[in-house]
Design a protein around this motif. Structure first.
Motif, PDB file in Angstrom:
ATOM      1  N   GLU A   1     -14.675  71.537  44.569  1.00 53.88           N
ATOM      2  CA  GLU A   1     -15.882  71.850  45.322  1.00 53.88           C
ATOM      3  C   GLU A   1     -17.098  71.376  44.532  1.00 53.88           C
ATOM      4  OE1 GLU A   1     -15.508  76.036  46.032  1.00 53.88           O
ATOM      5  OE2 GLU A   1     -13.998  75.748  47.571  1.00 53.88           O
ATOM      6  N   MET A   2     -18.274  71.745  44.972  1.00 52.72           N
ATOM      7  CA  MET A   2     -19.504  71.240  44.371  1.00 52.72           C
ATOM      8  C   MET A   2     -19.612  71.523  42.867  1.00 52.72           C
ATOM      9  SD  MET A   2     -21.831  69.394  45.190  1.00 52.72           S
ATOM     10  CE  MET A   2     -23.468  68.854  44.987  1.00 52.72           C
ATOM     11  N   PRO A   3     -19.280  72.716  42.364  1.00 53.11           N
ATOM     12  CA  PRO A   3     -19.385  72.928  40.912  1.00 53.11           C
ATOM     13  C   PRO A   3     -18.490  71.974  40.109  1.00 53.11           C
ATOM     14  CG  PRO A   3     -19.225  75.028  42.013  1.00 53.11           C
ATOM     15  CD  PRO A   3     -18.982  73.983  43.053  1.00 53.11           C
ATOM     16  N   GLU A   4     -17.286  71.748  40.594  1.00 55.91           N
ATOM     17  CA  GLU A   4     -16.389  70.836  39.888  1.00 55.91           C
ATOM     18  C   GLU A   4     -16.896  69.402  39.952  1.00 55.91           C
ATOM     19  OE1 GLU A   4     -15.301  73.136  42.093  1.00 55.91           O
ATOM     20  OE2 GLU A   4     -14.257  74.489  40.737  1.00 55.91           O
ATOM     21  N   ILE A   5     -17.476  69.036  41.098  1.00 56.64           N
ATOM     22  CA  ILE A   5     -18.040  67.689  41.236  1.00 56.64           C
ATOM     23  C   ILE A   5     -19.217  67.515  40.283  1.00 56.64           C
ATOM     24  CG2 ILE A   5     -19.237  66.132  42.824  1.00 56.64           C
ATOM     25  CD1 ILE A   5     -17.445  67.272  45.050  1.00 56.64           C
ATOM     26  N   LEU A   6     -20.029  68.562  40.108  1.00 57.64           N
ATOM     27  CA  LEU A   6     -21.139  68.486  39.158  1.00 57.64           C
ATOM     28  C   LEU A   6     -20.640  68.308  37.732  1.00 57.64           C
ATOM     29  CD1 LEU A   6     -23.620  71.153  40.531  1.00 57.64           C
ATOM     30  CD2 LEU A   6     -24.077  68.729  40.212  1.00 57.64           C
ATOM     31  N   VAL A   7     -19.569  68.989  37.364  1.00 57.81           N
ATOM     32  CA  VAL A   7     -19.023  68.846  36.017  1.00 57.81           C
ATOM     33  C   VAL A   7     -18.469  67.435  35.823  1.00 57.81           C
ATOM     34  CG1 VAL A   7     -17.212  69.657  34.454  1.00 57.81           C
ATOM     35  CG2 VAL A   7     -18.600  71.307  35.702  1.00 57.81           C
TER      36      VAL A   7
ATOM     37  N   THR B   1     -19.971  81.847  42.044  1.00 60.93           N
ATOM     38  CA  THR B   1     -18.973  81.887  43.109  1.00 60.93           C
ATOM     39  C   THR B   1     -17.848  82.858  42.757  1.00 60.93           C
ATOM     40  OG1 THR B   1     -19.457  79.600  43.639  1.00 60.93           O
ATOM     41  CG2 THR B   1     -17.404  80.486  44.496  1.00 60.93           C
ATOM     42  N   TYR B   2     -17.421  82.824  41.494  1.00 60.55           N
ATOM     43  CA  TYR B   2     -16.365  83.739  41.044  1.00 60.55           C
ATOM     44  C   TYR B   2     -16.818  85.187  41.177  1.00 60.55           C
ATOM     45  CZ  TYR B   2     -13.259  86.314  37.994  1.00 60.55           C
ATOM     46  OH  TYR B   2     -12.398  87.243  37.499  1.00 60.55           O
ATOM     47  N   LEU B   3     -18.046  85.478  40.763  1.00 65.78           N
ATOM     48  CA  LEU B   3     -18.542  86.859  40.845  1.00 65.78           C
ATOM     49  C   LEU B   3     -18.674  87.327  42.287  1.00 65.78           C
ATOM     50  CD1 LEU B   3     -21.204  86.829  37.994  1.00 65.78           C
ATOM     51  CD2 LEU B   3     -18.958  87.925  37.981  1.00 65.78           C
ATOM     52  N   ILE B   4     -19.095  86.449  43.173  1.00 69.97           N
ATOM     53  CA  ILE B   4     -19.194  86.808  44.596  1.00 69.97           C
ATOM     54  C   ILE B   4     -17.806  87.095  45.165  1.00 69.97           C
ATOM     55  CG2 ILE B   4     -19.728  85.888  46.884  1.00 69.97           C
ATOM     56  CD1 ILE B   4     -22.134  84.483  45.562  1.00 69.97           C
ATOM     57  N   ASP B   5     -16.829  86.249  44.849  1.00 67.98           N
ATOM     58  CA  ASP B   5     -15.465  86.462  45.329  1.00 67.98           C
ATOM     59  C   ASP B   5     -14.873  87.751  44.758  1.00 67.98           C
ATOM     60  OD1 ASP B   5     -15.602  84.131  46.772  1.00 67.98           O
ATOM     61  OD2 ASP B   5     -14.497  82.934  45.285  1.00 67.98           O
ATOM     62  N   TYR B   6     -15.149  88.024  43.492  1.00 69.56           N
ATOM     63  CA  TYR B   6     -14.647  89.243  42.868  1.00 69.56           C
ATOM     64  C   TYR B   6     -15.259  90.479  43.538  1.00 69.56           C
ATOM     65  CZ  TYR B   6     -13.613  92.758  39.340  1.00 69.56           C
ATOM     66  OH  TYR B   6     -13.175  93.885  38.708  1.00 69.56           O
ATOM     67  N   GLY B   7     -16.554  90.438  43.813  1.00 67.76           N
ATOM     68  CA  GLY B   7     -17.213  91.560  44.500  1.00 67.76           C
ATOM     69  C   GLY B   7     -16.642  91.793  45.890  1.00 67.76           C
ATOM     70  N   THR B   8     -16.327  90.718  46.586  1.00 69.44           N
ATOM     71  CA  THR B   8     -15.725  90.835  47.914  1.00 69.44           C
ATOM     72  C   THR B   8     -14.351  91.489  47.829  1.00 69.44           C
ATOM     73  OG1 THR B   8     -16.903  88.854  48.614  1.00 69.44           O
ATOM     74  CG2 THR B   8     -15.034  89.544  49.957  1.00 69.44           C
ATOM     75  N   GLU B   9     -13.563  91.086  46.839  1.00 67.48           N
ATOM     76  CA  GLU B   9     -12.235  91.675  46.678  1.00 67.48           C
ATOM     77  C   GLU B   9     -12.324  93.161  46.314  1.00 67.48           C
ATOM     78  OE1 GLU B   9      -9.211  90.377  47.268  1.00 67.48           O
ATOM     79  OE2 GLU B   9     -10.261  88.604  48.017  1.00 67.48           O
ATOM     80  N   VAL B  10     -13.286  93.522  45.478  1.00 71.62           N
ATOM     81  CA  VAL B  10     -13.455  94.932  45.106  1.00 71.62           C
ATOM     82  C   VAL B  10     -13.845  95.762  46.323  1.00 71.62           C
ATOM     83  CG1 VAL B  10     -14.918  96.509  43.785  1.00 71.62           C
ATOM     84  CG2 VAL B  10     -13.952  94.499  42.680  1.00 71.62           C
ATOM     85  N   LYS B  11     -14.766  95.246  47.139  1.00 70.98           N
ATOM     86  CA  LYS B  11     -15.163  95.972  48.348  1.00 70.98           C
ATOM     87  C   LYS B  11     -13.998  96.108  49.313  1.00 70.98           C
ATOM     88  CE  LYS B  11     -20.079  94.973  48.350  1.00 70.98           C
ATOM     89  NZ  LYS B  11     -21.180  94.320  49.041  1.00 70.98           N
TER      90      LYS B  11
ATOM     91  N   GLY C   1     -23.148  73.128  37.262  1.00 69.02           N
ATOM     92  CA  GLY C   1     -21.770  73.294  37.723  1.00 69.02           C
ATOM     93  C   GLY C   1     -21.132  74.552  37.167  1.00 69.02           C
ATOM     94  N   LEU C   2     -21.366  74.800  35.880  1.00 61.37           N
ATOM     95  CA  LEU C   2     -20.789  75.975  35.223  1.00 61.37           C
ATOM     96  C   LEU C   2     -21.341  77.268  35.815  1.00 61.37           C
ATOM     97  CD1 LEU C   2     -18.912  76.776  32.847  1.00 61.37           C
ATOM     98  CD2 LEU C   2     -20.990  76.897  31.466  1.00 61.37           C
ATOM     99  N   PHE C   3     -22.661  77.348  35.958  1.00 61.72           N
ATOM    100  CA  PHE C   3     -23.276  78.578  36.475  1.00 61.72           C
ATOM    101  C   PHE C   3     -22.979  78.796  37.953  1.00 61.72           C
ATOM    102  CE2 PHE C   3     -26.432  78.071  32.867  1.00 61.72           C
ATOM    103  CZ  PHE C   3     -25.794  79.011  32.074  1.00 61.72           C
ATOM    104  N   SER C   4     -22.886  77.721  38.712  1.00 61.47           N
ATOM    105  CA  SER C   4     -22.569  77.901  40.130  1.00 61.47           C
ATOM    106  C   SER C   4     -21.120  78.350  40.317  1.00 61.47           C
ATOM    107  CB  SER C   4     -22.863  76.637  40.925  1.00 61.47           C
ATOM    108  OG  SER C   4     -22.089  75.566  40.450  1.00 61.47           O
ATOM    109  N   ARG C   5     -20.184  77.872  39.489  1.00 66.35           N
ATOM    110  CA  ARG C   5     -18.796  78.349  39.585  1.00 66.35           C
ATOM    111  C   ARG C   5     -18.713  79.802  39.150  1.00 66.35           C
ATOM    112  NH1 ARG C   5     -15.574  78.220  42.855  1.00 66.35           N
ATOM    113  NH2 ARG C   5     -15.667  75.970  42.917  1.00 66.35           N
ATOM    114  N   LEU C   6     -19.473  80.175  38.122  1.00 63.48           N
ATOM    115  CA  LEU C   6     -19.498  81.569  37.687  1.00 63.48           C
ATOM    116  C   LEU C   6     -20.047  82.463  38.798  1.00 63.48           C
ATOM    117  CD1 LEU C   6     -19.132  83.629  35.374  1.00 63.48           C
ATOM    118  CD2 LEU C   6     -21.493  83.128  34.729  1.00 63.48           C
TER     119      LEU C   6
END
Length: 76
Positions: free
Chosen positions: A6-12, A40-50, A33-38
């Protein structure tokens, strides 16, 4: 493990290609790229917790409903 491109990996990858041309631009692309992947990970983690909390709450409500139903049949 999911492999994503995705976009973060393309930026890296872009930062790797741009490293020989412009070091500063390469570092900026890598950090973006690094901060956008981080993020995205935090948003996905928050969704899973909810989602887990919602399942837990619904299970507790179901347990309370069964308890109320079966306690109504007890003889006093």
């Amino acid at each position: 493990m999911k492999v994503k491109l995705e976009m973060p990996e393309i930026l890296v990858l872009f930062s790797l290609v741009m490293y020989s041309q412009s070091f500063t631009f390469s570092i900026i692309a890598f950090c973006l790229g690094l901060f956008s992947r981080l993020g995205t990970y935090l948003i996905d983690y928050g969704t899973e917790v909810k989602k887990a909390e919602a399942i837990n709450n619904s299970a507790e409500e179901l347990g309370a409903a069964f308890k109320d139903v079966f306690s109504g049949f007890s003889k006093d």
